[in-house]
Design a protein around this motif. Structure first.
Motif, PDB file in Angstrom:
ATOM      1  N   LEU A  96      -4.014   6.016 -13.658  1.00  0.00           N
ATOM      2  CA  LEU A  96      -4.486   6.707 -12.449  1.00  0.00           C
ATOM      3  C   LEU A  96      -5.222   5.755 -11.512  1.00  0.00           C
ATOM      4  N   PHE A  97      -5.970   4.807 -12.074  1.00  0.00           N
ATOM      5  CA  PHE A  97      -6.633   3.782 -11.268  1.00  0.00           C
ATOM      6  C   PHE A  97      -5.582   2.953 -10.520  1.00  0.00           C
ATOM      7  N   MET A  98      -4.549   2.530 -11.228  1.00  0.00           N
ATOM      8  CA  MET A  98      -3.512   1.694 -10.611  1.00  0.00           C
ATOM      9  C   MET A  98      -2.773   2.451  -9.503  1.00  0.00           C
ATOM     10  N   ILE A  99      -2.504   3.727  -9.723  1.00  0.00           N
ATOM     11  CA  ILE A  99      -1.842   4.537  -8.695  1.00  0.00           C
ATOM     12  C   ILE A  99      -2.687   4.566  -7.423  1.00  0.00           C
ATOM     13  N   ARG A 100      -3.978   4.831  -7.569  1.00  0.00           N
ATOM     14  CA  ARG A 100      -4.835   4.889  -6.379  1.00  0.00           C
ATOM     15  C   ARG A 100      -5.003   3.512  -5.745  1.00  0.00           C
ATOM     16  N   LEU A 101      -5.109   2.481  -6.565  1.00  0.00           N
ATOM     17  CA  LEU A 101      -5.226   1.118  -6.047  1.00  0.00           C
ATOM     18  C   LEU A 101      -4.020   0.775  -5.176  1.00  0.00           C
ATOM     19  N   ILE A 102      -2.839   1.079  -5.650  1.00  0.00           N
ATOM     20  CA  ILE A 102      -1.615   0.828  -4.868  1.00  0.00           C
ATOM     21  C   ILE A 102      -1.679   1.601  -3.549  1.00  0.00           C
ATOM     22  N   GLY A 103      -2.090   2.865  -3.612  1.00  0.00           N
ATOM     23  CA  GLY A 103      -2.180   3.676  -2.403  1.00  0.00           C
ATOM     24  C   GLY A 103      -3.158   3.121  -1.376  1.00  0.00           C
ATOM     25  N   VAL A 104      -4.332   2.720  -1.837  1.00  0.00           N
ATOM     26  CA  VAL A 104      -5.349   2.193  -0.911  1.00  0.00           C
ATOM     27  C   VAL A 104      -4.878   0.869  -0.305  1.00  0.00           C
ATOM     28  N   LEU A 105      -4.283   0.007  -1.117  1.00  0.00           N
ATOM     29  CA  LEU A 105      -3.810  -1.275  -0.593  1.00  0.00           C
ATOM     30  C   LEU A 105      -2.658  -1.087   0.397  1.00  0.00           C
ATOM     31  N   LEU A 106      -1.749  -0.165   0.088  1.00  0.00           N
ATOM     32  CA  LEU A 106      -0.667   0.124   1.043  1.00  0.00           C
ATOM     33  C   LEU A 106      -1.220   0.718   2.340  1.00  0.00           C
ATOM     34  N   PHE A 107      -2.202   1.609   2.214  1.00  0.00           N
ATOM     35  CA  PHE A 107      -2.834   2.182   3.400  1.00  0.00           C
ATOM     36  C   PHE A 107      -3.491   1.085   4.237  1.00  0.00           C
ATOM     37  N   ALA A 108      -4.194   0.170   3.570  1.00  0.00           N
ATOM     38  CA  ALA A 108      -4.860  -0.925   4.288  1.00  0.00           C
ATOM     39  C   ALA A 108      -3.843  -1.798   5.013  1.00  0.00           C
ATOM     40  N   LYS A 109      -2.690  -1.996   4.418  1.00  0.00           N
ATOM     41  CA  LYS A 109      -1.662  -2.849   5.018  1.00  0.00           C
ATOM     42  C   LYS A 109      -0.884  -2.131   6.124  1.00  0.00           C
ATOM     43  N   LEU A 110      -0.511  -0.869   5.869  1.00  0.00           N
ATOM     44  CA  LEU A 110       0.395  -0.158   6.778  1.00  0.00           C
ATOM     45  C   LEU A 110      -0.279   0.869   7.680  1.00  0.00           C
ATOM     46  N   ASN A 111      -1.524   1.242   7.352  1.00  0.00           N
ATOM     47  CA  ASN A 111      -2.283   2.228   8.122  1.00  0.00           C
ATOM     48  C   ASN A 111      -1.527   3.551   8.275  1.00  0.00           C
ATOM     49  N   LYS A 112      -0.882   3.986   7.211  1.00  0.00           N
ATOM     50  CA  LYS A 112      -0.170   5.267   7.175  1.00  0.00           C
ATOM     51  C   LYS A 112      -0.911   6.181   6.206  1.00  0.00           C
ATOM     52  N   GLU A 113      -1.556   7.190   6.749  1.00  0.00           N
ATOM     53  CA  GLU A 113      -2.438   8.028   5.940  1.00  0.00           C
ATOM     54  C   GLU A 113      -1.695   8.836   4.870  1.00  0.00           C
ATOM     55  N   TRP A 114      -0.427   9.133   5.085  1.00  0.00           N
ATOM     56  CA  TRP A 114       0.335   9.881   4.090  1.00  0.00           C
ATOM     57  C   TRP A 114       0.416   9.140   2.757  1.00  0.00           C
ATOM     58  N   LEU A 115       0.231   7.815   2.787  1.00  0.00           N
ATOM     59  CA  LEU A 115       0.250   7.038   1.549  1.00  0.00           C
ATOM     60  C   LEU A 115      -0.902   7.428   0.615  1.00  0.00           C
ATOM     61  N   LEU A 116      -2.013   7.880   1.196  1.00  0.00           N
ATOM     62  CA  LEU A 116      -3.144   8.309   0.370  1.00  0.00           C
ATOM     63  C   LEU A 116      -2.851   9.643  -0.319  1.00  0.00           C
ATOM     64  N   PHE A 117      -1.926  10.408   0.235  1.00  0.00           N
ATOM     65  CA  PHE A 117      -1.448  11.624  -0.432  1.00  0.00           C
ATOM     66  C   PHE A 117      -0.423  11.256  -1.510  1.00  0.00           C
TER      67      PHE A 117
END
Length: 188
Positions: A96-117
């Protein structure tokens, strides 16, 4: 940050708040992992209105906030590694940590909020149950508890990141300017 003039005290507040958010993670070890986590979650939940008051743009705040969230997630992951390796939920917490880590890093790179969902924060609530209510995690109770966490958290993630609603504004009955602007924007 933008060259816009912020309200008096903004720099002091940002410095103080950043220091508070960074050092608050220590309470997971020095106080109690459950209560320390709740303190960190509370600090994370209340700062949006304050930053908006000082004139910070939502996009700038989101990046600042996600990096501080990441610091908290790393602290929880470290605590998990140090203290919960014998827990039957150790692997689940790490995944679960890795899933959220991937989401936050992708959000930081792409600035697409749906990635946090798409990469939801299920790590925090499962951690809270493991360290605070492990007696609920019996062979019979675990599927129900994890199911409730999943459904509740996915509704919250949808509420915040896809529906663009703000729980703090709902509670305070005063929408932020950010929230009003978000509703006018088209989804990305």
């Amino acid at each position: 940050m933008h060259h816009k003039k912020y309200k008096k005290g903004f720099s002091f507040f940002v410095s103080l708040w950043t220091f508070l958010r960074i050092t608050a993670v220590i309470t997971i070890w020095t106080w109690d992992p459950f209560l320390g986590s709740l303190l960190n979650i509370f600090l994370d939940a209340i700062d949006g209105h304050i930053f908006e008051y000082f004139g910070l743009k939502r996009d700038t705040y989101e990046i600042y906030d996600k990096w501080l969230d990441l610091w908290f997630y790393f602290a929880l992951a470290l605590f998990t590694y140090q203290n919960l390796q014998n827990s039957p939920f150790y692997i689940l917490l790490i995944v679960l940590f890795m899933i959220r880590l991937i989401g936050v890093l992708l959000f930081a790179k792409l600035n697409k909020e749906w990635l946090l969902f798409a990469f939801p924060n299920l790590f925090e609530p499962v951690f809270l149950v493991v360290v605070g209510f492990s007696h609920w995690l019996t062979p019979q109770g675990t599927p129900l508890v994890l199911g409730i966490i999943f459904v509740t958290k996915m509704i919250m993630e949808w509420w915040i990141h896809l529906a663009k609603l703000d729980l703090t504004s709902l509670i305070l009955k005063k929408p932020t300017k950010w929230n009003k602007k978000r509703k006018k924007k088209q989804p990305t």
